[in-house]
Design a protein around this motif. Sequence first.
Motif, short mmCIF file in Angstrom:
data_model
loop_
_atom_site.label_atom_id
_atom_site.label_comp_id
_atom_site.label_asym_id
_atom_site.label_seq_id
_atom_site.Cartn_x
_atom_site.Cartn_y
_atom_site.Cartn_z
N ASP A 1 -13.84 3.67 -2.09
CA ASP A 1 -12.65 3.57 -1.15
C ASP A 1 -11.44 3.61 -2.02
O ASP A 1 -11.37 3.50 -3.28
CB ASP A 1 -13.00 2.28 -0.86
N GLY A 2 -10.54 4.37 -1.59
CA GLY A 2 -9.28 4.48 -2.34
C GLY A 2 -9.22 5.83 -3.15
O GLY A 2 -8.04 5.77 -4.17
N ALA A 3 -10.07 6.63 -2.91
CA ALA A 3 -10.18 7.65 -4.08
C ALA A 3 -9.00 8.71 -3.88
O ALA A 3 -8.79 9.31 -4.85
CB ALA A 3 -11.48 8.50 -3.69
N HIS A 4 -8.34 8.58 -2.81
CA HIS A 4 -7.30 9.41 -2.59
C HIS A 4 -6.02 9.26 -3.55
O HIS A 4 -5.28 9.98 -3.99
CB HIS A 4 -6.73 9.49 -1.19
N ASN A 5 -6.24 8.04 -4.28
CA ASN A 5 -4.91 7.65 -5.34
C ASN A 5 -5.25 8.06 -6.50
O ASN A 5 -4.35 7.87 -7.42
CB ASN A 5 -5.03 6.42 -5.05
N CYS B 1 -19.17 12.09 -10.02
CA CYS B 1 -18.13 12.49 -10.30
C CYS B 1 -16.97 12.92 -9.22
O CYS B 1 -17.46 13.92 -8.33
CB CYS B 1 -18.02 13.40 -11.36
N TYR B 2 -16.07 12.36 -8.80
CA TYR B 2 -14.93 12.74 -7.77
C TYR B 2 -14.00 13.41 -8.42
O TYR B 2 -13.31 13.13 -9.47
CB TYR B 2 -14.54 11.28 -7.17
N ARG B 3 -13.48 14.45 -7.59
CA ARG B 3 -12.34 15.16 -7.81
C ARG B 3 -11.28 15.56 -6.58
O ARG B 3 -12.15 15.61 -5.64
CB ARG B 3 -12.45 16.33 -8.74
N GLN B 4 -10.29 15.73 -6.43
CA GLN B 4 -9.61 16.33 -5.48
C GLN B 4 -8.70 17.59 -5.74
O GLN B 4 -8.16 17.68 -6.96
CB GLN B 4 -8.61 15.18 -4.60
N ILE B 5 -8.49 18.48 -4.87
CA ILE B 5 -7.78 19.62 -5.27
C ILE B 5 -6.92 19.99 -3.98
O ILE B 5 -7.29 19.67 -2.83
CB ILE B 5 -8.81 20.88 -5.56
N GLU B 6 -5.93 20.74 -4.34
CA GLU B 6 -4.98 21.15 -3.35
C GLU B 6 -5.59 22.47 -2.30
O GLU B 6 -6.13 23.02 -2.82
CB GLU B 6 -3.59 21.70 -3.84
N ARG C 1 -6.28 19.11 6.00
CA ARG C 1 -5.61 18.26 5.15
C ARG C 1 -4.86 19.15 3.86
O ARG C 1 -5.49 20.13 3.63
CB ARG C 1 -6.23 17.01 4.69
N GLU C 2 -3.91 18.63 3.01
CA GLU C 2 -3.29 19.27 2.16
C GLU C 2 -4.32 19.14 0.99
O GLU C 2 -4.18 19.90 0.11
CB GLU C 2 -2.04 18.86 1.80
#
Length: 629
Positions: free
Chosen positions: A61-65, A91-96, A109-110
Motif C-alpha cells: 500500500d502506498g507503493a506509488h510514492n 522487490c518493487y519498482r515503477q517505471i514510466e 497510466r503514466e
Amino acid sequence: MESHGKEELKGPVLHIVVVGFHHKKGCQVEYSYPPLIPEEGHDSSNLPEEWKYLPFLALPDGAHNYQEDTVYFHLPPFSGADMKCVYGVSCYRQIEAKSLKVRLADVTRETVQKSVCVLSRVPLYGLLQAKLQLITHAYFEEKDFSQISILKELYEHMNGSLRGTALEGSQVFLGKIVLIHGLTVCVSLCVCFLFQVLFYISPVNRLVEALMTVLSLFPGMIEHGLADSSHYQPKSSVSDDISLLECVSGAEEFVSVSVTDITNATLELVGEEGFGENQTTTTSTEASQRTASPSDTSTPAVASTNLKPPSRTSPDSSESDWETLDPSVLEDIPKDSETGGLGLGPQGQSAGQGGQVAVTQGLVSGLEEDQYGLPLAIFTKGYLCLPYMALQQHHLLSDVTVRGFVAGATNILFRQQRHLSDAIVDVEEAKIQIGDPELRKLLGLTTADLRFADYLVKHVTENREDIFLDGTGWEGGDEWIRAQFGLYVHSLLSSTLQEDNDKLLADWGTPFISAWRITHNYRVWFSNKHPAMAKITPGHPFQGQYSAADLKLRFSHSVQNSERGKKIGAAVITTSRSVVQTGKAVGQSVGGVLTSAKSAMSSWFSTLAQPAILATPAASPEPQSPTEP
C-alpha cells in the motif's frame, strides 16, 4: 496442491511471481513460475485461497510514492499439506510507461508498477533479497515485461545455489541493527509476553528492517522460530466466519495470557514470597484479552495456570491448536536442577563439529532447538509474525483465532486503532506507545537493564580502531550485538530457575519474572531438558551496586520516555538558542526560559514521588472501521 511436495525436493524456492497493478482490477498476479495452481498456466491470475493476499503483500500500500521498495512477508501453509510458513521477499519498482519498448493495451497510466517476488520454504531473507534486487533491476531494464526467460533462470539458479544452505545469521538477515537506548530491550520484553505488538513506519523496507532486527536479537528465532508464525484463516465470506466462530467458541479452549492473568499470578506470587516494594506495581487491565462472542465469559486467572489442550480441533489443523502443557506433566516428572529444566527434553542433543551446538526437534514446541532450548516457542499456537501486513489483513488484529501478533504496517489506519494493539512501535519517532499504564510498569527497565542498553549504545556509537575495511568491527558490529543479546537471554533463562533468590531476580524485575513464568513460551521451555544451561551463570550480566552513573541513566531514560521530560528537553534547547541569539539581555531572555524549565522540572519530579495509580484507564474511542482500497 500435491505438487508442492515435489517442489521442495528441488530446492528452497517454491515460486517466482510477478505482481502488477492493473488500472481496473487493482493488484494481481501476472506471472508465476512454476504456476501457483498447477492446473493453470503461468499467466493465470487465480490464486489458492490461502494465498489470496499475495498481490497486496508483494505490491504494498502506498507503493506509488516510492521508486523502489523491498518487502518481507509471510504466507500461511496450504490446508492438509506438509508445509510450514512460506517466506516471501518482494522487490518493487515503477517505471514510466513512455520508456517501454513494448507497451501493451492495458497500460493506460503514466507509470507501470510491478513487483518480482520469491516464495521460499526457508527464511533466507538476506540472500534472497540480494539476488532478487539484481534480477528485478535487470528485468525492468529490458523495458519489455513479456521477456520472462530471466525469471525462469532466476528460479533455477536460486534452487541450484541455495540448496543445502545453512541458516546462519549473516545469510538470513542482511540488515544494519539500529539500537535506540532502552527501546529495543523493552520491545523484546513485549514479544516475550505474547502481546499485540505493531510496528509502524514507511516505506516498507524500513519497516521490515526494524521488525526483523528485533527478532534477530532472539537466538535462533529467525532461523528456526518462525515455522508456525503464519497460521491464520483468510477472510472470505460471512458463512466462513460463522463456522469459524462455531469451531472456536468457548473461552476455555484457548490459551491466551491476558494482562489480568499476568497480574493476578504476579500478585499471588508476591503474597507468597513477599517481594516488598514491587507489590504496588503488579496490577493491570485486560488490554489483551480476547473473547469469541459478547456472551462469552473470561476465564479466571486461576484457570490460566492450569491450562489443558483443547478438546476440539481448530479450522486449520492440529498444528494450529492452542495447546499448552498439562500441569500434571510439570508435577509428575522430577526437575533436573543441574540442566535447568525437566527430564522431558529431546534426546540426542550434542555439540556439533567445531564446537557448534547441534539443533534437534523439540518434542513439545515442534521447533528445531539447540541445547539451550532456543528459540523460544513464541510464534506458535495462534501467535503470528507478519513483517508486513496489508490493509486487507486488518481483520486479523481482532480475529478470535489470533491470540497475539508481531506485525508491521505502513497504513495509518493500523496506528489509529490503538485499542487493537497493546504496544505500537513508532520507528520514525523512535518510541513505543503502550496505552495501559500498568503494562508500562510491568515492562519497565530495571537499573541493570539500563546499564545493558547503555553499554550497547556506547559500543555502537563510539569510534574504534579495530575495524575492518567496511568500517564495522567486531565490538559494536551486528554479530556482536546479537551475541550480547544472546548472553542476556541465556542469563535470563538461567535466573528464572533460581526460585528462592529474590535478590538475583530483582535485577530482572520481580513482577516481570513472575508474569513471564506463566506464559506459553516459558512453560514450553521449562518442560524440556537443556544440558547446556548448566554452563550458564545465573544473574543479570550487569548486576552490581548502585552508583551515581545509575542515577544519571535513570534520569536520562525517564526524560526520554515521559511527556514532561520532553518538555524539559525542549526548554533546555530553547535556553541554548536564547544564549546564542541574545548576548546582551542574558538575564531577561534566559531568565524566563529557565523559570519555565524549573517549573516543568519541579512538576515532573513531583509526579515521580506520587504512589502508583492502579485505576483502569478509560478506553480510547474506536475510529471508523477501515475500508479496503
